[in-house]
Design a protein around this motif. Structure first.
Motif, PDB file in Angstrom:
ATOM      1  N   ALA A   4      16.787  20.044  23.594  1.00  0.00           N
ATOM      2  CA  ALA A   4      16.590  21.450  23.931  1.00  0.00           C
ATOM      3  C   ALA A   4      15.325  21.977  23.262  1.00  0.00           C
ATOM      4  O   ALA A   4      14.979  21.575  22.151  1.00  0.00           O
ATOM      5  N   THR A   5      14.658  22.877  23.955  1.00  0.00           N
ATOM      6  CA  THR A   5      13.491  23.533  23.368  1.00  0.00           C
ATOM      7  C   THR A   5      13.901  24.755  22.565  1.00  0.00           C
ATOM      8  O   THR A   5      13.071  25.396  21.932  1.00  0.00           O
ATOM      9  N   ILE A  77      18.506  16.804  19.871  1.00  0.00           N
ATOM     10  CA  ILE A  77      17.233  17.259  19.306  1.00  0.00           C
ATOM     11  C   ILE A  77      17.060  18.706  19.734  1.00  0.00           C
ATOM     12  O   ILE A  77      17.169  19.024  20.922  1.00  0.00           O
ATOM     13  N   VAL A  78      16.809  19.577  18.773  1.00  0.00           N
ATOM     14  CA  VAL A  78      16.563  20.985  19.076  1.00  0.00           C
ATOM     15  C   VAL A  78      15.127  21.340  18.712  1.00  0.00           C
ATOM     16  O   VAL A  78      14.461  20.618  17.976  1.00  0.00           O
ATOM     17  N   MET A  79      14.669  22.447  19.254  1.00  0.00           N
ATOM     18  CA  MET A  79      13.305  22.948  19.011  1.00  0.00           C
ATOM     19  C   MET A  79      12.251  21.908  19.397  1.00  0.00           C
ATOM     20  O   MET A  79      11.224  21.766  18.749  1.00  0.00           O
ATOM     21  N   MET A  80      12.502  21.189  20.498  1.00  0.00           N
ATOM     22  CA  MET A  80      11.578  20.144  20.950  1.00  0.00           C
ATOM     23  C   MET A  80      10.286  20.778  21.461  1.00  0.00           C
ATOM     24  O   MET A  80      10.301  21.817  22.130  1.00  0.00           O
ATOM     25  N   ARG A  81       9.170  20.160  21.123  1.00  0.00           N
ATOM     26  CA  ARG A  81       7.847  20.642  21.528  1.00  0.00           C
ATOM     27  C   ARG A  81       6.937  19.449  21.829  1.00  0.00           C
ATOM     28  O   ARG A  81       7.182  18.342  21.385  1.00  0.00           O
ATOM     29  N   PHE A  82       5.857  19.727  22.562  1.00  0.00           N
ATOM     30  CA  PHE A  82       4.776  18.776  22.767  1.00  0.00           C
ATOM     31  C   PHE A  82       3.537  19.305  22.074  1.00  0.00           C
ATOM     32  O   PHE A  82       3.315  20.513  21.999  1.00  0.00           O
TER      33      PHE A  82
END
Length: 106
Positions: A4-5, A77-82
């Motif tokens: 999740a983002t 996984i939380v706060m996923m970013r690229f």
């Protein structure tokens, strides 16, 4: 693996924070792609070769991030970013990162 983002995942409770999980990919652009990009730069439009390269690199970076999180014992996984950047004149770095956690369904 849930990804999740956002900080939370609906219907789940974070029971343990395990740390930062990441996956890194570095891709080199080929000479042919650079020539096509130069031509597209003159007339405008999408450079589909680069778009595909970046999409593939993001998928691979996400796969590596998931493997890293699983090795830590995470099931989400939380706060996923690229993130991305250039290395030299013809290489691109893609990083997928987030917080590896354990969650349970509420």
């Amino acid at each position: 693996m849930l990804i999740a983002t956002t900080e939370n995942i609906a219907g789940h409770e974070v029971t343990e924070v395990l740390g930062t999980s990441f996956g890194v990919v570095v891709r080199a652009r080929g000479l042919g792609g650079d020539i096509m990009a130069s031509l597209k730069g003159l007339v405008g439009g999408e450079v589909k070769q680069y778009t595909q390269m970046i999409e593939d690199a993001r998928r691979q970076a996400m796969d590596r991030m998931v493997q890293n999180a699983a090795a830590m014992g995470a099931n989400a996984i939380v706060m996923m970013r690229f993130d991305s950047g250039d290395i030299g004149n013809n290489m691109s770095e893609i990083v997928a990162y987030g917080t590896a956690v354990r969650v349970v369904r509420r």
